[in-house]
Enzyme design. Sequence first.
Site, PDB file in Angstrom:
ATOM      1  N   ARG A  77       0.856  -1.187   0.000  1.00 56.68           N
ATOM      2  CA  ARG A  77       0.000   0.000   0.000  1.00 56.68           C
ATOM      3  C   ARG A  77       0.895   1.241   0.000  1.00 56.68           C
ATOM      4  O   ARG A  77       1.737   1.400   0.894  1.00 56.68           O
ATOM      5  CB  ARG A  77      -0.893  -0.010   1.248  1.00 56.68           C
ATOM      6  CG  ARG A  77      -1.686   1.248   1.420  1.00 56.68           C
ATOM      7  CD  ARG A  77      -2.606   1.200   2.644  1.00 56.68           C
ATOM      8  NE  ARG A  77      -3.228   2.496   2.768  1.00 56.68           N
ATOM      9  CZ  ARG A  77      -3.135   3.290   3.832  1.00 56.68           C
ATOM     10  NH1 ARG A  77      -2.486   2.907   4.908  1.00 56.68           N
ATOM     11  NH2 ARG A  77      -3.703   4.481   3.824  1.00 56.68           N
ATOM     12  N   HIS A 121      -2.838  11.040   1.108  1.00 52.87           N
ATOM     13  CA  HIS A 121      -2.230  10.777   2.418  1.00 52.87           C
ATOM     14  C   HIS A 121      -1.533  12.070   2.846  1.00 52.87           C
ATOM     15  O   HIS A 121      -0.323  12.123   3.008  1.00 52.87           O
ATOM     16  CB  HIS A 121      -1.276   9.580   2.331  1.00 52.87           C
ATOM     17  CG  HIS A 121      -0.903   8.975   3.655  1.00 52.87           C
ATOM     18  ND1 HIS A 121      -1.021   7.627   3.929  1.00 52.87           N
ATOM     19  CD2 HIS A 121      -0.399   9.515   4.792  1.00 52.87           C
ATOM     20  CE1 HIS A 121      -0.590   7.376   5.150  1.00 52.87           C
ATOM     21  NE2 HIS A 121      -0.207   8.521   5.702  1.00 52.87           N
ATOM     22  N   GLU A 166      -7.120   8.298   6.737  1.00 47.65           N
ATOM     23  CA  GLU A 166      -7.339   8.910   8.052  1.00 47.65           C
ATOM     24  C   GLU A 166      -7.909  10.327   7.971  1.00 47.65           C
ATOM     25  O   GLU A 166      -7.234  11.299   8.336  1.00 47.65           O
ATOM     26  CB  GLU A 166      -6.038   8.890   8.862  1.00 47.65           C
ATOM     27  CG  GLU A 166      -5.484   7.484   9.066  1.00 47.65           C
ATOM     28  CD  GLU A 166      -4.206   7.451   9.924  1.00 47.65           C
ATOM     29  OE1 GLU A 166      -3.656   8.526  10.216  1.00 47.65           O
ATOM     30  OE2 GLU A 166      -3.765   6.355  10.280  1.00 47.65           O
ATOM     31  N   ASN A 299      -7.117   1.575  10.195  1.00 47.89           N
ATOM     32  CA  ASN A 299      -5.795   1.780  10.790  1.00 47.89           C
ATOM     33  C   ASN A 299      -5.967   1.755  12.298  1.00 47.89           C
ATOM     34  O   ASN A 299      -6.771   2.497  12.849  1.00 47.89           O
ATOM     35  CB  ASN A 299      -5.202   3.141  10.392  1.00 47.89           C
ATOM     36  CG  ASN A 299      -4.814   3.195   8.929  1.00 47.89           C
ATOM     37  OD1 ASN A 299      -4.936   2.209   8.211  1.00 47.89           O
ATOM     38  ND2 ASN A 299      -4.332   4.342   8.488  1.00 47.89           N
ATOM     39  N   TYR A 301      -3.891   1.639  16.073  1.00 53.64           N
ATOM     40  CA  TYR A 301      -2.647   1.748  16.844  1.00 53.64           C
ATOM     41  C   TYR A 301      -2.855   1.546  18.343  1.00 53.64           C
ATOM     42  O   TYR A 301      -2.071   0.884  18.996  1.00 53.64           O
ATOM     43  CB  TYR A 301      -1.958   3.095  16.585  1.00 53.64           C
ATOM     44  CG  TYR A 301      -1.352   3.137  15.200  1.00 53.64           C
ATOM     45  CD1 TYR A 301      -0.083   2.620  14.967  1.00 53.64           C
ATOM     46  CD2 TYR A 301      -2.072   3.638  14.123  1.00 53.64           C
ATOM     47  CE1 TYR A 301       0.471   2.614  13.690  1.00 53.64           C
ATOM     48  CE2 TYR A 301      -1.526   3.633  12.843  1.00 53.64           C
ATOM     49  CZ  TYR A 301      -0.256   3.119  12.633  1.00 53.64           C
ATOM     50  OH  TYR A 301       0.284   3.098  11.372  1.00 53.64           O
ATOM     51  N   GLU A 361      -3.224  -0.277   8.290  1.00 46.76           N
ATOM     52  CA  GLU A 361      -2.025   0.120   9.042  1.00 46.76           C
ATOM     53  C   GLU A 361      -2.103  -0.447  10.447  1.00 46.76           C
ATOM     54  O   GLU A 361      -3.146  -0.386  11.096  1.00 46.76           O
ATOM     55  CB  GLU A 361      -1.894   1.641   9.201  1.00 46.76           C
ATOM     56  CG  GLU A 361      -1.422   2.370   7.987  1.00 46.76           C
ATOM     57  CD  GLU A 361      -1.260   3.871   8.232  1.00 46.76           C
ATOM     58  OE1 GLU A 361      -0.965   4.275   9.377  1.00 46.76           O
ATOM     59  OE2 GLU A 361      -1.455   4.621   7.271  1.00 46.76           O
TER      60      GLU A 361
HETATM   61  O1  IFM Z   1       3.042   7.538  10.055  1.00 52.53           O
HETATM   62  C1  IFM Z   1       1.670   7.560  10.271  1.00 52.53           C
HETATM   63  C2  IFM Z   1       0.922   7.387   8.976  1.00 52.53           C
HETATM   64  O2  IFM Z   1       1.285   8.347   8.038  1.00 52.53           O
HETATM   65  C3  IFM Z   1      -0.557   7.476   9.205  1.00 52.53           C
HETATM   66  N1  IFM Z   1      -0.992   6.605  10.269  1.00 52.53           N
HETATM   67  C4  IFM Z   1      -0.241   6.624  11.494  1.00 52.53           C
HETATM   68  C5  IFM Z   1       1.238   6.470  11.209  1.00 52.53           C
HETATM   69  C6  IFM Z   1       2.021   6.499  12.535  1.00 52.53           C
HETATM   70  O3  IFM Z   1       1.834   7.699  13.206  1.00 52.53           O
END
Ligand code: IFM
Length: 457
Positions: A77, A121, A166, A299, A301, A361
């Site tokens: 990606r 992005h 995002e 995504n 985290y 992500e």
């Molecule tokens: O690096 C970023 C990415 O560009 C978008 N999602 C989160 C990642 C980590 O912060």
Amino acid sequence: MPNVSFPEGFLWGSATSAYQIEGAAREDGRGESIWDRFSATPGKVQDGSSGEIACDHYHRFAEDVRMMKGLGLSAYRFSIAWPRILPGGRGAVNARGLDFYSRLVDALLEAGIQPFATLFHWDLPQALQDEGGWPSRATAEAFVDYADVVTRALGDRVKDWITHNEPWCTSMLSHQVGLHAPGLKDWGLALAASHHVLLSHGLAVPVIRGNSAGARVGITLNLSPVVPASPSPADHEACRNFDGYFNRWFLDPVHGRGYPADMIADHIADGHLPPEGLTVVKAGDLAAIAAPCDFLGVNYYNRVVSRSDKVLDAQNQPRTVELAPKEEWTEMGWEEYPEGLNQVLNRVHLVYGPRRIYVTENGASYGTAPDADGRIPDERRLRFLREHFLAARRAIDAGVPLHGFFVWSLLDNFEWDRGYGQRFGIVWVDYETQVRIPKDSALWYSRVIATNSVDTV
Ligand code: IFM
């Protein structure tokens, strides 16, 4: 060592974005982006760096694709830099910009790697920012023209398209929190930006389908489970508010529910919107935003723990607290919470029911450097990925239509306002020499891909 296997055909990929890896910021007719301008402004990026050179991927993409092939990735990606294609944001097309992505796509296909292209992005052409940027409806219209140009050129070979990465970051983090370009702190502009980003997505979906026969089109949202810091009704209320701000504001309209009524009421009550509400929404916009998609990109985290103190913190965000001990935080200061991925995937599946889901992500920032032998023993990243892969598998077991997982990121790269101080790559990049070294996590990932399974110890 017992292994947990994944469904046949599951895609194992990795992800990057243009501004974070390409460099070559002034080459071959590329126009200025808001990140060029922002990172050149003193105080905006922690180490004063920029994406001007980054990983020099623009010149080294062939080598990088060979490395991906060596690792066995089944998908990759990447994002396309709007200012390379339309240096002024709209109008004249820069053929050399298109040619770069054409060569990249050819190299990926030749290597047997399925390309997933993200159209936006975050590197908006500065020329469009000068005309008002995302708070202006004209930017949504310009995005559709840009999507048309790109998908006409690449749509014969790229079949998986992500309109936006995002939207919360493009709108809130960039226009309300102010940490990302263009660095504004204005709720009204942020909310208008969010609507125009989502509108541009919805308007672009049929255009992409028209140019790319058999295309699968989606959008990527960054999502987090939000939990109250205590059982108190006040903390539950804070949780509802943060979940609305971060998750539902984007999930709801994309899935045909319009903007959440409780959040419109909150924004009016908090003075973020006028009493009339979100006045930038015109007739037909909500139907356009709800254009049926083929997949949702998630995504993930970390989770968010909300508390009732609605006073905004120094970063203009509703206050949140972290419950985990510090040793469970990555170097970004983010809690490691793998089960949150299972929770988010199940919620999206049960409440919104997208046809397919990809984790577009997931990854961790750890700075583990090469040891005396040149090896990079990034055990914590490896463990992080293993736990998140297993959480993804639990979601599949529960019936979530998850079809692939993209590790963030292939390469160490420019981490936006944090500069080069944060390393998310499964491949080490020496920014002086541009030498790449796969970390232990990459070598382990390669075995995961080869066996389509994850070891559990
Ligand atoms: O690096 C970023 C990415 O560009 C978008 N999602 C989160 C990642 C980590 O912060």
